[in-house]
Design an enzyme around this catalytic site. Structure first.
Site, PDB file in Angstrom:
ATOM      1  N   HIS A 183       3.400   6.624  -6.967  1.00  0.00           N
ATOM      2  CA  HIS A 183       2.802   7.989  -7.541  1.00  0.00           C
ATOM      3  C   HIS A 183       3.653   9.283  -7.447  1.00  0.00           C
ATOM      4  O   HIS A 183       3.661   9.951  -8.358  1.00  0.00           O
ATOM      5  CB  HIS A 183       1.573   7.892  -6.644  1.00  0.00           C
ATOM      6  CG  HIS A 183       0.371   8.870  -7.150  1.00  0.00           C
ATOM      7  ND1 HIS A 183      -0.747   9.181  -6.535  1.00  0.00           N
ATOM      8  CD2 HIS A 183       0.372   9.210  -8.545  1.00  0.00           C
ATOM      9  CE1 HIS A 183      -1.587   9.740  -7.183  1.00  0.00           C
ATOM     10  NE2 HIS A 183      -0.889   9.922  -8.335  1.00  0.00           N
ATOM     11  N   HIS A 217       1.034  -1.289  -0.156  1.00  0.00           N
ATOM     12  CA  HIS A 217      -0.125   0.072   0.019  1.00  0.00           C
ATOM     13  C   HIS A 217       0.926   1.267   0.041  1.00  0.00           C
ATOM     14  O   HIS A 217       0.654   2.121  -1.036  1.00  0.00           O
ATOM     15  CB  HIS A 217      -0.830  -0.100   1.137  1.00  0.00           C
ATOM     16  CG  HIS A 217      -1.827   1.224   1.612  1.00  0.00           C
ATOM     17  ND1 HIS A 217      -3.086   0.910   1.011  1.00  0.00           N
ATOM     18  CD2 HIS A 217      -1.491   2.728   1.748  1.00  0.00           C
ATOM     19  CE1 HIS A 217      -3.622   2.223   1.168  1.00  0.00           C
ATOM     20  NE2 HIS A 217      -2.729   3.301   1.630  1.00  0.00           N
ATOM     21  N   GLU A 218       1.787   1.341   0.745  1.00  0.00           N
ATOM     22  CA  GLU A 218       2.602   2.615   1.090  1.00  0.00           C
ATOM     23  C   GLU A 218       3.858   2.617  -0.268  1.00  0.00           C
ATOM     24  O   GLU A 218       3.891   3.688  -0.658  1.00  0.00           O
ATOM     25  CB  GLU A 218       3.454   2.470   2.335  1.00  0.00           C
ATOM     26  CG  GLU A 218       2.421   2.495   3.592  1.00  0.00           C
ATOM     27  CD  GLU A 218       1.541   3.524   3.639  1.00  0.00           C
ATOM     28  OE1 GLU A 218       1.580   4.601   3.082  1.00  0.00           O
ATOM     29  OE2 GLU A 218       0.423   3.243   4.378  1.00  0.00           O
ATOM     30  N   HIS A 249       1.656   4.561  -2.887  1.00  0.00           N
ATOM     31  CA  HIS A 249       1.807   5.831  -2.795  1.00  0.00           C
ATOM     32  C   HIS A 249       3.173   6.346  -3.266  1.00  0.00           C
ATOM     33  O   HIS A 249       3.352   7.338  -3.971  1.00  0.00           O
ATOM     34  CB  HIS A 249       1.771   6.146  -1.093  1.00  0.00           C
ATOM     35  CG  HIS A 249       0.419   6.129  -0.703  1.00  0.00           C
ATOM     36  ND1 HIS A 249      -0.790   6.837  -1.401  1.00  0.00           N
ATOM     37  CD2 HIS A 249      -0.435   5.694   0.450  1.00  0.00           C
ATOM     38  CE1 HIS A 249      -1.846   6.930  -0.734  1.00  0.00           C
ATOM     39  NE2 HIS A 249      -1.651   6.024   0.168  1.00  0.00           N
TER      40      HIS A 249
END
Length: 690
Positions: free
Chosen positions: A484, A477-478, A481
């Site tokens: 991105h 998940h991290e 980010h």
């Protein structure tokens, strides 16, 4: 002459060892002076001389003079909190907040920006530049630039006060978390916990000077790596109850009491919305997000609630029946400290599946290396640890990695990782960025710099860090980010990476979690730490079968948070004497099952809502909103191949590289060829027919 203060050093390789608390005040005074001088240059431009370069880009550079050093200070408070740093932060905060809050309220600055924005030259900019002009003007007007002088002054005061109150709220949460420990005297009382977790508790006690090798003691805390396993596995109901009650009282006693701060923060947010001509805070902050207003966000939460409630109620009834069957006693309700424990027992009974069986297959190093192989295959990037020369970090456990584009060899960026809990470090997991790359003459961006932080199980004795499957999802998940940020290819820094609508920002992170459930991707990183073997097929099938166990309850928990958030900001009067917990209970009626005993609301230690002037306030629904997007977007990978490079290239080009350079709805449509399908999430969770 360039300052020698290390916080003002803009080098890509940060000298963390030099960033000491005693240098914070001087650094921020210098930074603010430089920032104000740069802003004045814009304000004093002769009328008619405004250009894109000397207004909008100059503003971006001016704000960076302060945000860059302050970002380092702010980061250190989250990973290495100590009295000296806390005091230095507290001293600098009012001036930093005043600088930041005054920018969009500065009429001279606003006038110069508007002069260029309304000029013929602005209409000739390329689309990304035009979006930057439009977004910046909206930022200013959303903050009150077009309000009368008295209102602008009040908005500036509100911004400063919110910064102070939210920081104090966060300090109370951290301090009340660290203030509690439960020392267990015998190993027998630790029964039910996996052996690795018992050993971790023993070593933690020893580190604190509690117990000896001959007479071991065991330390349990409110840190997630200690608390969550205890609530799921510990046989001692007495200890589980003590832990639960301590957890529930965070931010709710003595010097750590947060209710007063919550009321003050809500009052200030409400006043800000009123000054800006909005009926409520959600309408103010959601205007430029995908939901657009509080009513739409609230309707989204309520719709998912209606589609989830029946399944959740059925699961709860089945859990009570299971406990009755196991204990031989009629169970009308459940104790809150028993929910996780009996839920885990029922999962094991239904699927013959114990999540702890997976832990040996998820050693930290293998997970990280497999993750890097995965994104290499999908997104055509190479990730390598930086070891020579040995890079500095803010703690010895910190590691540094680089990312390069494989086809071109271009250095896209670096990132730090910091995975294990420490008392001076706040709980949870998060990603942040430190440097956003700038476009060079050749159009290529200089490298981005980011970080991801967590509180996962550290190595125990001679065993490496062995993760749960949920921990693996957290890392993925991290890292989503981070991708991105690091894969962003936007010429304007302010539009890069995660600077997107809040209800879109979780799409890149949450879509990455999907690869934690696929056999072909799991085989890249799920390897037994001793034998190197992949997860046995029988265990994998059990894991998949149990995937949606409790899905309705977990979804309802997230919806509860979103409903609580919106209700507080839409309908609660913080100036009234209305009981805070009673209001939340009534507003969220039906979102939580009825348990044997009620405790204060989580709102007093819910950092998402109150650790920042805005943050996730009025936007907690975003997690579920983006989960709809990610569930739908992953269907294209499922259809075309989850390791399919062309599909990965499309996602990289349509979403990861674009930042905020275009409307988020358009970016989604560019990738999927259509609008999102709201049913995609329900189908993935088994709550609708696939």
């Amino acid at each position: 002459m360039m300052s020698e203060n290390p916080f003002l050093d803009n080098s890509f390789e940060i000298k963390w060892s030099l960033l000491s608390s005693d240098k914070v005040e001087d650094a921020m005074q210098q930074a603010i002076a430089l920032g104000n001088a740069a802003l004045n240059e814009i304000i004093e431009l002769p009328d008619g001389s405004e250009t894109f370069q000397n207004t909008f880009l100059a503003l971006e550079d001016a704000t960076l003079l302060v945000s860059s050093p302050w970002g380092k200070v702010d980061h250190l408070t989250s990973v290495d909190d100590n009295p000296e740093l806390r005091e230095a932060y507290k001293k600098a905060l009012p001036d930093v907040t005043a600088f930041t809050a005054s920018i969009p309220l500065n009429q001279g600055l606003y006038r110069k920006l508007k002069a260029f924005a309304d000029s013929a030259a602005a209409s000739k900019l390329n689309p990304v530049q035009q979006r930057f002009v439009s977004e910046t003007i909206k930022d200013f007007e959303e903050a009150g630039a077009n309000q009368p002088e008295d209102k602008r002054a009040r908005l500036e005061e509100i911004a400063k006060t919110l910064a102070e109150k939210t920081k104090l709220y966060t300090d109370h949460v951290l301090d009340s978390t660290n203030a509690y420990e439960r020392i267990v005297d015998s190993k027998e009382e630790m029964a039910g916990l996996p052996e690795s977790l018992i050993e971790a508790a023993r070593l933690d006690a020893l580190k604190k000077g509690i117990g000896t090798e001959e007479d071991p003691k065991y330390r349990l805390t409110l840190q997630m790596t200690s608390y969550v396993p205890a609530m799921r596995f510990l046989d001692s109901e007495k200890i589980r109850k003590e832990l639960f009650e301590a957890f529930a009282m965070q931010g709710h006693y003595g010097e750590y009491e947060n209710e007063g701060l919550i009321r003050e923060i809500l009052t200030l947010r409400k006043e800000k919305a009123s000054i800006m001509g909005k009926d409520n805070f959600p309408d103010l902050v959601l205007e430029r997000r995908m939901a657009k207003n509080g009513e739409t966000a609230h309707a989204f939460v309520e719709d998912l609630f209606e589609k989830t409630k029946e399944a959740r109620d059925g699961d709860f009834a089945a859990l009570k029946a299971f406990v009755s069957e196991q204990t031989g006693e009629e169970v009308e309700t459940m104790n809150p400290w028993d929910m996780g424990y009996w839920g885990e027992k029922r999962r094991k009974a239904l699927y013959d599946f114990d999540e702890e069986e997976l832990r040996p297959y998820f050693p930290m190093e293998s997970v990280m290396n497999g993750l890097f192989k995965l994104v290499e295959q999908i997104f055509d990037i190479r990730v390598e640890e930086v070891t020579e020369p040995k890079p500095e970090g803010w703690h010895p456990e910190v590691q540094l990695y680089s990312i390069h584009d494989i086809p071109t060899g271009h250095h896209l960026g670096n990132f730090y990782t910091d995975w294990f809990p420490r008392e001076p470090k706040r709980g949870g997991a998060w990603m942040n960025y430190l440097i956003t790359g700038k476009a060079g003459p050749d159009g290529l961006l200089s490298p981005h710099l980011g970080l991801m932080v967590g509180n996962l199980m550290p190595p125990v004795g001679d065993k490496p860090s062995l993760l749960t499957h949920r921990d693996v999802e957290t890392i993925f998940h991290e890292f989503g980010h981070l991708l991105h940020h690091l894969l962003s290819d936007v010429q304007i820094r302010s539009l890069c990476g995660v600077n997107v609508a809040w209800d879109f920002v979780e799409l890149p992170s949450q879509i990455m979690e999907n690869w934690c459930w696929e056999r072909v991707s799991l085989d890249l990183f799920a390897r037994h730490y001793e034998t190197g073997e992949a997860i046995p097929e029988e265990l994998f099938k059990k894991m998949i079968a149990a995937r949606n166990y409790g899905a309705a309850g977990m979804q309802m928990r997230q919806l509860f948070f979103g409903k609580m958030d919106l209700s507080l900001h839409l309908n609660f009067d913080p100036a009234s004497e209305q009981n805070l917990d009673a209001f939340i209970k009534e507003a969220t009626d039906g979102y939580e099952v009825k348990l044997s005993k009620e405790y204060p609301s989580i709102v007093r230690f819910f950092n998402h809502l109150f650790s920042d002037a805005t943050g996730y306030a009025s936007g907690y629904y975003s997690y579920k909103w983006a989960e709809v997007l990610d569930a739908d977007a992953f269907t294209r990978f499922k259809s075309e191949g989850i390791m399919n490079k062309p599909t990965g290239k499309a996602f990289r080009e349509c979403v990861l590289a674009k930042g905020n350079s275009e409307e988020p709805g358009k970016l989604f449509r560019d990738f999927m060829g259509r609008d999102p399908d709201p049913e995609a999430l329900l189908k993935r969770l088994g709550l609708a027919q696939a």
